[in-house]
Every structure is written in structure tokens, then in C-alpha cells.
Design an enzyme around this catalytic site. Structure first.
Site, PDB file in Angstrom:
ATOM      1  N   ASP A 114      37.608  -4.936 -81.104  1.00 10.28           N
ATOM      2  CA  ASP A 114      37.622  -3.809 -80.189  1.00 10.28           C
ATOM      3  C   ASP A 114      36.793  -4.356 -78.947  1.00 10.28           C
ATOM      4  OD1 ASP A 114      37.663  -1.131 -78.940  1.00 10.28           O
ATOM      5  OD2 ASP A 114      35.382  -1.105 -79.244  1.00 10.28           O
ATOM      6  N   ASP A 153      35.692  -2.523 -75.599  1.00  5.85           N
ATOM      7  CA  ASP A 153      34.480  -1.653 -74.963  1.00  5.85           C
ATOM      8  C   ASP A 153      33.335  -1.403 -75.725  1.00  5.85           C
ATOM      9  OD1 ASP A 153      36.334  -1.239 -72.729  1.00  5.85           O
ATOM     10  OD2 ASP A 153      37.131   0.641 -73.541  1.00  5.85           O
ATOM     11  N   ASP A 170      32.609  -0.830 -82.148  1.00  5.54           N
ATOM     12  CA  ASP A 170      31.098  -0.098 -81.866  1.00  5.54           C
ATOM     13  C   ASP A 170      31.528   1.364 -82.382  1.00  5.54           C
ATOM     14  OD1 ASP A 170      31.442   1.607 -79.091  1.00  5.54           O
ATOM     15  OD2 ASP A 170      32.946   0.090 -79.466  1.00  5.54           O
TER      16      ASP A 170
END
Length: 246
Positions: free
Chosen positions: A33, A35, A205
């Protein structure tokens, strides 16, 4: 594919080696991922501020308020992705692809590259050194995700594609799979039609990436939100904090 007991080793070896996989050969896949995983922040938030300062967004306060509302919904797992894409893409409507790319390149150099986690660079380098196929997979649009993936030395980027008309101008609409929540997994499965993974790693996250992390063999939670942190503890997944705590 999930092996919840698999470790998530780290290394500081920054040597990059070339890979020799063909599309039909089994590969080891490393999915990242973007961000708040590789990047300390949200790339679309940073890009939106860039566009406000550039004058491509007229009412910055109104835009910030709408964006904040969307981010609260994202954190709660209730984001309307179509509404969010409409907000993100309206400033691009009618602009030529080359004009946008020029601004993306300047934006990345000024605002994104300095915010990339050093540990992320190390982990990416470790995968490349092992000959793994590195893929950045993000809910953010491809016009920013693709160039970031290039700078990170990734082999491929999976992100929401944007519609461009016959004159090379953005229409303000997305097309294809929205790479958000289950859409990330759908985009990955479509990409895997031409790539056979023997082993897969995944890093994120966000609670919104639980479907993706449950799919891979070796998931790892990076700077996890409270929901993902709790899920990782229950499942025995490794958790790492690349952002300074405190």
C-alpha cells in the site's frame, strides 16, 4: 493463501538486482500500500493542497472541508469511493495529460519523496534483492501512484485508472476497477491472470486493506490503524511502526 505465522524480516541491504521472471513463470510477489504505509501521509491530501496553491481548485476551504469529511469516513470504513473520486478528479477535468504529469513530477519531488519512510525503502530493496516482483497497490488514482511507483523502483502499480478523451484530456471520470477495499483484491486477481505467485507478501496500514492482507501468504501491518492493529494481534501478524511514535 494466508500463513498467519510467517515472519516479516527486515534488512538494511539496499542492493537492487534485476529480475528475470516471465509473465508465465511463478513469482514471489510483494504488495505495498502507499498512503501511511510507504508514505508518511495521504498522497491525495498532499496533491489536493498542491492544486489549491496552483489555482486549479477555486475554493480551498470548501475543498478541505469536503476532503476532511471523506477522510473521516475512510477511517471509519464507510467512505463512498465514487463521491471521493468525483472530488479528486474534478480539478483535472479538461486538462491535458502532459500538463498534469508535469505538475505531478514537480509535486512528487517537493512533497512526496521527502515523506517516504526510510524503512519502506529498505524493505523494497530487500524484496528486489531477492528477485521478488514488487507491486504498489493503492486506492489513490494512477496519475499519482504510477509515478511514485517508478521512483520507488517498483515493477508495477495497481491503482484506479482515469478516463482520458481522444484529445488527451482528462474527463474527470474514473474507469475500470476502483482499487479500494475489495476492489484492490479484484484488481490484483485480474493482474494475476498473467502472473502466477508462488509466494506473496503484503504491507498496509489500513483496516480497508484487510481483504488484501488476508489474501497474501505473509501479511504485515505497517503503522496500523486501531482496527487493523487489533486484527493483526488476533491473527498473529507482524506489526511494525515506521512512523515515530509519541
Amino acid at each position: 493463501m494466508n500463513d498467519p505465522t510467517s515472519p516479516c524480516p527486515m534488512t538494511t541491504d539496499a542492493c537492487r538486482v534485476a529480475t528475470s521472471e516471465t509473465p508465465d513463470a511463478p513469482i514471489t510477489l510483494a504488495l505495498f500500500d502507499l498512503d501511511d504505509t510507504l508514505l508518511d501521509g495521504d498522497i491525495t491530501r498532499l496533491w489536493s493542497q498542491w492544486l489549491i496553491e496552483l489555482g486549479w481548485i477555486d475554493d480551498g476551504e470548501e475543498y478541505h472541508a469536503a476532503f476532511a469529511e471523506h477522510m473521516a469516513a475512510y477511517a471509519a470504513g464507510t467512505l463512498d469511493m465514487e463521491a471521493h473520486l468525483a472530488l479528486l478528479l474534478t480539478p483535472l477535468t479538461g486538462r491535458r495529460e502532459a500538463e498534469v504529469r508535469e505538475q505531478v513530477d514537480a509535486f512528487l519531488a517537493a512533497e512526496v519523496v521527502p515523506r517516504l519512510f526510510a524503512q519502506g525503502h529498505e524493505r523494497l530493496a530487500w524484496h528486489r534483492d531477492q528477485g521478488h516482483r514488487v507491486v504498489i497497490i493503492s486506492a489513490s488514482p494512477i496519475h499519482v501512484v504510477g509515478p511514485v511507483a517508478e521512483r520507488l523502483g517498483a515493477h508495477h502499480a495497481l491503482a484506479t485508472r482515469l478516463e482520458i478523451d481522444a484529445e488527451g484530456r482528462y474527463t474527470g471520470r474514473a474507469q475500470g476497477i476502483r482499487t479500494f477495499r475489495e476492489g484492490k483484491l479484484a484488481a490484483l486477481e485480474a493482474w494475476l491472470d498473467e502472473h502466477t505467485p508462488a509466494l506473496s507478501y503484503g504491507y498496509s496500514d489500513s483496516r480497508n486493506d484487510l481483504p488484501l492482507l488476508e489474501f497474501v501468504d505473509r501479511p504485515c501491518a505497517i503503522n496500523p490503524d486501531p482496527t487493523l492493529d487489533a486484527a493483526a494481534q488476533v491473527r498473529g501478524w507482524p506489526v511494525q511502526w515506521w512512523r515515530q511514535q509519541g
